[in-house]
Structures are given as C-alpha cells and as structure tokens.
Design a protein around this motif. Structure first.
Motif, mmCIF file in Angstrom:
data_model
loop_
_atom_site.group_PDB
_atom_site.id
_atom_site.type_symbol
_atom_site.label_atom_id
_atom_site.label_comp_id
_atom_site.label_asym_id
_atom_site.label_seq_id
_atom_site.Cartn_x
_atom_site.Cartn_y
_atom_site.Cartn_z
ATOM 1 N N TYR A 19 0.995 -1.025 -0.093
ATOM 2 C CA TYR A 19 0.156 -0.019 0.077
ATOM 3 C C TYR A 19 0.732 1.287 -0.190
ATOM 4 O O TYR A 19 0.574 2.187 -0.770
ATOM 5 N N ARG A 47 -3.874 2.600 -9.179
ATOM 6 C CA ARG A 47 -4.215 3.302 -8.010
ATOM 7 C C ARG A 47 -5.158 4.371 -8.291
ATOM 8 O O ARG A 47 -4.726 5.296 -9.462
ATOM 9 N N GLY A 74 -7.408 -3.744 -0.782
ATOM 10 C CA GLY A 74 -6.579 -3.034 -0.053
ATOM 11 C C GLY A 74 -7.405 -1.680 0.686
ATOM 12 O O GLY A 74 -8.552 -1.828 0.813
#
Length: 348
Positions: free
Chosen positions: A36, A258, A286
């Motif tokens: 992450y 992302r 996530g």
C-alpha cells in the motif's frame, strides 16, 4: 532560528525515478508489488532549492505570532515525547500530470513536466498541529497559520512558506517526524515536516523551523506568484505499468493501478483496454482511505498483438469523475483527465 545550511548531493537510482532537474518522479512500474505505501526510496522528490543538513542539537521549532497567547519553542526530543498520531496520507505535487497538457491535449503548460509519478503515500507519524497550537495558546481571533521551511531561500523570494487557514490547521494537519516507521529522510523534510491531507504538496512544508499564527489573512509568493488559488487535488488514476510496457499475448494479465482524490474516497474505477470504446469496472482491494489512494485490479486477455491504449477513470464520493479532456491550467496544475497509457502486446 537562523541556521547555517549545507547540501547533500547523492545519485538517484534510475530504475526508481525519472529525474527532472532537482526533482525526481516515482516510476509507477517501481510500485508494482510494493504494497500500500510508497517505500521511502521510491517516494518522489520535489525541492525548490537543495536539501539542507540540519543539526538536531541546535534545531528548534518556533510557534509565535499575534494569534497565540504564549509563543513557544519545541526541541526534537520534546516533540517526540508528545501525544502522537499516525496517518496514511498522499502527498502530491500540484503539477502532477502536467506533461499531458502537452503530449495528450496539445496545449503545453510551463513547469516541471511530471507524468503521474509526483505522488506518494506514506505512513506518517507525528504531533497533530492543533496540539502544538494549543500549547502556544491559540487565540479565537487566529485566521492563518504560516509554516516556514529551513531550506535555502529560493531566488529572491525567501524561504519556502505557504499559509494555511486556521480551520485546516486545527483539523487533520500533522507535524511529522517519521515516514513509514523510520526517521524522516533528509530529502523528505528531516527533522520535521508538515503533512496536510488532501491538499497540494506545497502545503506540506519540509524542514520546518517556524510556524506563525496570524490574526489576519497572510500572503507569500507561494500562494500568490506560485500556486495561486490551489488547495485540494482532483481525481486521478495511474497504472502500475511502465510507459510503453511490453506484455505477452499469453494471458490473462492482472492489470493493477491506483486512484486518488483530495476531495473524498474513490467509489468507482473503470478501465478501458480499447482506447475508450468500452469500459469495465475494476475490483478494489486494499485500504480505502480518504487521504490516500485506492488500489484496484482487473483481468485482461488481449486478443491481438501490437499497440493498445489503456485508460482508467475514477469517481470519488463527491461525484467527481475524471473527464476525457480537462481545461488547460496556465500553470499546469489540476490535470485530472483520463491518461492514455500505451502498451505493446507481443508474442510470448
């Protein structure tokens, strides 16, 4: 509060960054498989001057101004002993995506020609700014807070400094001394920096040495000459792929990326593998944080070899969705259009 400043000169590894003068852009392919957070050695670098070396034995953080009752100085160990908070927050240069004004929309804008790599998400630990302001007796009439960095003055404009409204300063701003569980690296603001969630990177002043609290609105070159009328960041998306990446036709591939927004959580991501003719919804995975980014993935089995254009568009909780074209900004800020990412499918 004046200190003698020296500079650090060090090479930046080519496989992690694209270097633009004194700045270094994260390569998105270097984030693949990294989890992450952006590792410290991959986090983009944007400095107006050179990275200073600061002596902790003499360093102090001064909080003063007409907006506080009792000006205070804080040492490094004193800050670390105070109540702390840990936040996952994105820091993004206001000009992130600037080069696409020229390469994609044919209306080039001045400034560092960032792709989409002038962003990173780290786990920051430090003291809430509101705690320090309360220690100095912030007054009801306080209007603006002016943090100032200890890097060398920039041209004729003085030290880098940019005011924050008191409401933001008393909300979620952090005076950070750790980045991803480690002491702040010199390039990222050692000994302490501001971390201002959702706002453009220039608000997160590095090498912090002074905080003025004012009872009137403040103006500096960094909210008038540079970065005028820029605060929160728009919606953006990026693939964890190299530009012109080569992918074997044998698939399917799990394509990852992302998306993020300074205005709220990402609620939907759509991906096109045919240049925008059709769109599919990506799966989220996530953490889903308002102040950081949302990782996503989608399966793709290319049917032919040759060039393809991949596109990703996100929507945040305010309803803002990335457009196909965005109006040119005179300083190259706020590029939020869908980026056309080329890949080459090969036999293999």
């Amino acid at each position: 509060m004046k200190q003698a400043l020296a500079t650090i000169v060090k090479p930046l590894p080519d496989h992690l960054f694209r270097v633009h003068g004194a700045s270094a852009e994260m390569r998105w392919e270097a984030m693949s498989g990294q989890g992450y957070h952006t590792p410290n050695d991959r986090f983009f670098v944007r400095n107006h001057t050179a990275t200073p070396i600061i002596d902790l034995t003499t360093w102090r953080l001064l909080v003063h101004g007409a907006g506080v009752r009792c000006p205070r100085e804080f040492g490094y160990d004193e800050l670390r002993a105070m109540p702390s908070r840990t936040l996952d927050v994105a820091i993004e240069c206001a000009g992130n995506g600037r080069r696409f004004y020229g390469t994609q929309q044919h209306e080039a804008a001045p400034g560092t020609q960032w792709g989409l790599g002038a962003i990173g998400v780290a786990r920051w630990r430090g003291v809430p700014l509101k705690y320090l302001l309360k220690q100095a007796g912030v007054l009801p009439g306080a209007v603006d807070v002016l943090p100032t960095g200890l890097d060398a003055p920039f041209e004729g404009y003085g030290h880098v400094r940019r005011p924050l409204p008191i409401d933001k300063a008393m909300d979620d701003v952090l005076v950070a001394y750790e980045m991803n569980g480690e002491r702040l690296p010199p390039d990222h603001g050692f000994p302490v920096r501001l971390v201002v969630p959702g706002w453009v990177g220039i608000a997160s002043i590095k090498w912090l040495g002074e905080i003025e609290v004012s009872t009137k609105e403040l103006f500096t070159p960094w909210n008038t000459v540079f970065y005028p009328n820029v605060a929160t960041q728009p919606v953006k998306s990026a693939f964890e792929l190299a530009w012109n990446a080569r992918l074997p036709r044998s698939g399917p591939h799990i394509v990852r990326g992302r998306s993020w927004s300074g205005q709220g959580r990402i609620v939907r991501v759509e991906v096109s593998f045919d240049g925008g003719l059709s769109w599919r919804t990506a799966d989220h995975h996530g953490q889903h944080l308002v102040s950081a980014w949302l990782p996503w993935h989608i399966s793709w089995a290319p049917r032919r070899t040759g060039g393809h254009v991949l596109m990703a568009r996100a929507t945040d909780e305010t309803g803002a969705t990335q457009p196909l074209v965005t109006p040119r900004h005179p300083f190259g800020y706020h590029f939020d259009a869908v980026v056309r990412h080329p890949v080459d499918v090969v036999i293999g």
